[in-house]
Design an enzyme around this catalytic site. Structure first.
Site, PDB file in Angstrom:
ATOM      1  N   CYS A   1     -60.826 -14.707  26.180  1.00 32.15           N
ATOM      2  CA  CYS A   1     -61.338 -16.007  26.611  1.00 32.15           C
ATOM      3  C   CYS A   1     -62.665 -15.780  27.328  1.00 32.15           C
ATOM      4  O   CYS A   1     -63.276 -14.713  27.168  1.00 32.15           O
ATOM      5  CB  CYS A   1     -60.324 -16.767  27.473  1.00 32.15           C
ATOM      6  SG  CYS A   1     -60.035 -16.110  29.129  1.00 32.15           S
TER       7      CYS A   1
ATOM      8  N   ARG B   1     -56.827 -18.179  30.465  1.00 30.75           N
ATOM      9  CA  ARG B   1     -56.149 -18.267  29.170  1.00 30.75           C
ATOM     10  C   ARG B   1     -55.750 -16.915  28.602  1.00 30.75           C
ATOM     11  O   ARG B   1     -54.589 -16.722  28.214  1.00 30.75           O
ATOM     12  CB  ARG B   1     -57.038 -19.001  28.163  1.00 30.75           C
ATOM     13  CG  ARG B   1     -57.324 -20.437  28.546  1.00 30.75           C
ATOM     14  CD  ARG B   1     -58.376 -21.055  27.674  1.00 30.75           C
ATOM     15  NE  ARG B   1     -59.682 -20.456  27.944  1.00 30.75           N
ATOM     16  CZ  ARG B   1     -60.788 -20.716  27.270  1.00 30.75           C
ATOM     17  NH1 ARG B   1     -60.756 -21.559  26.246  1.00 30.75           N
ATOM     18  NH2 ARG B   1     -61.930 -20.150  27.596  1.00 30.75           N
TER      19      ARG B   1
ATOM     20  N   ASP C   1     -59.678 -24.689  28.327  1.00 31.83           N
ATOM     21  CA  ASP C   1     -59.796 -23.895  29.544  1.00 31.83           C
ATOM     22  C   ASP C   1     -59.303 -24.731  30.724  1.00 31.83           C
ATOM     23  O   ASP C   1     -59.898 -25.758  31.050  1.00 31.83           O
ATOM     24  CB  ASP C   1     -61.254 -23.491  29.759  1.00 31.83           C
ATOM     25  CG  ASP C   1     -61.420 -22.452  30.847  1.00 31.83           C
ATOM     26  OD1 ASP C   1     -60.474 -22.236  31.645  1.00 31.83           O
ATOM     27  OD2 ASP C   1     -62.503 -21.843  30.909  1.00 31.83           O
TER      28      ASP C   1
END
Length: 145
Positions: free
Chosen positions: A7, A13, A117
């Site tokens: 990420c 994440r 996100d």
């Protein structure tokens, strides 16, 4: 098999995907290596975001031992599969690829969408966790074939 989750900052994440996949792989008795990285270097060496740690812990997954790392070009040699959380991550990672073989290792984590996100929206950590867990279960089935 060696799998990398990617990420942006490697604190929300991808640590969740790393932790959930590792947890499920261990439950299945698979000898797979799971890791995570970020395309940005702001958090290198830091633990995952406390909200990611909390939601993972709620479901029995401990991600406190993870430390953020920055995606490096040599990761293409180290990992068999590289899963990215969004289109920007895909662009950044494939931009470092030196050949088609490297680019072929990079895929979106979700087949038809991005993993949002949750960094700026505390209410998104729980839905993101469930999205990641569901996809990790699917990936294990896919990759075992």
């Amino acid at each position: 098999m060696k799998i990398l989750m990617v990420c942006l900052g490697n604190i929300c994440r991808s640590p969740l995907a790393h932790g959930v996949m590792q947890h499920l792989v261990e439950q299945e008795g698979l000898d797979w290596e799971i890791d995570s990285a970020g395309t940005g270097d702001w958090h290198v060496g830091h633990q995952p975001d406390k909200r990611s740690i909390a939601v993972a812990k709620k479901y029995g997954v401990d991600i406190t031992q993870q430390r953020a790392q920055w995606f490096q070009r040599d990761f293409f040699e180290r990992y068999d599969h590289i899963y990215v959380m969004d289109n920007n991550n895909f662009r950044d990672v494939t931009g470092l690829a030196e050949c088609d073989e490297d680019r072929a290792k990079v895929r979106m984590f979700l087949l038809k969408d991005i993993v949002p996100d949750p960094y700026f929206d505390e209410n998104q950590f729980e839905p993101v966790y469930h999205m990641i867990e569901k996809r990790c279960r699917e990936l294990i089935r896919e990759l075992r074939k």
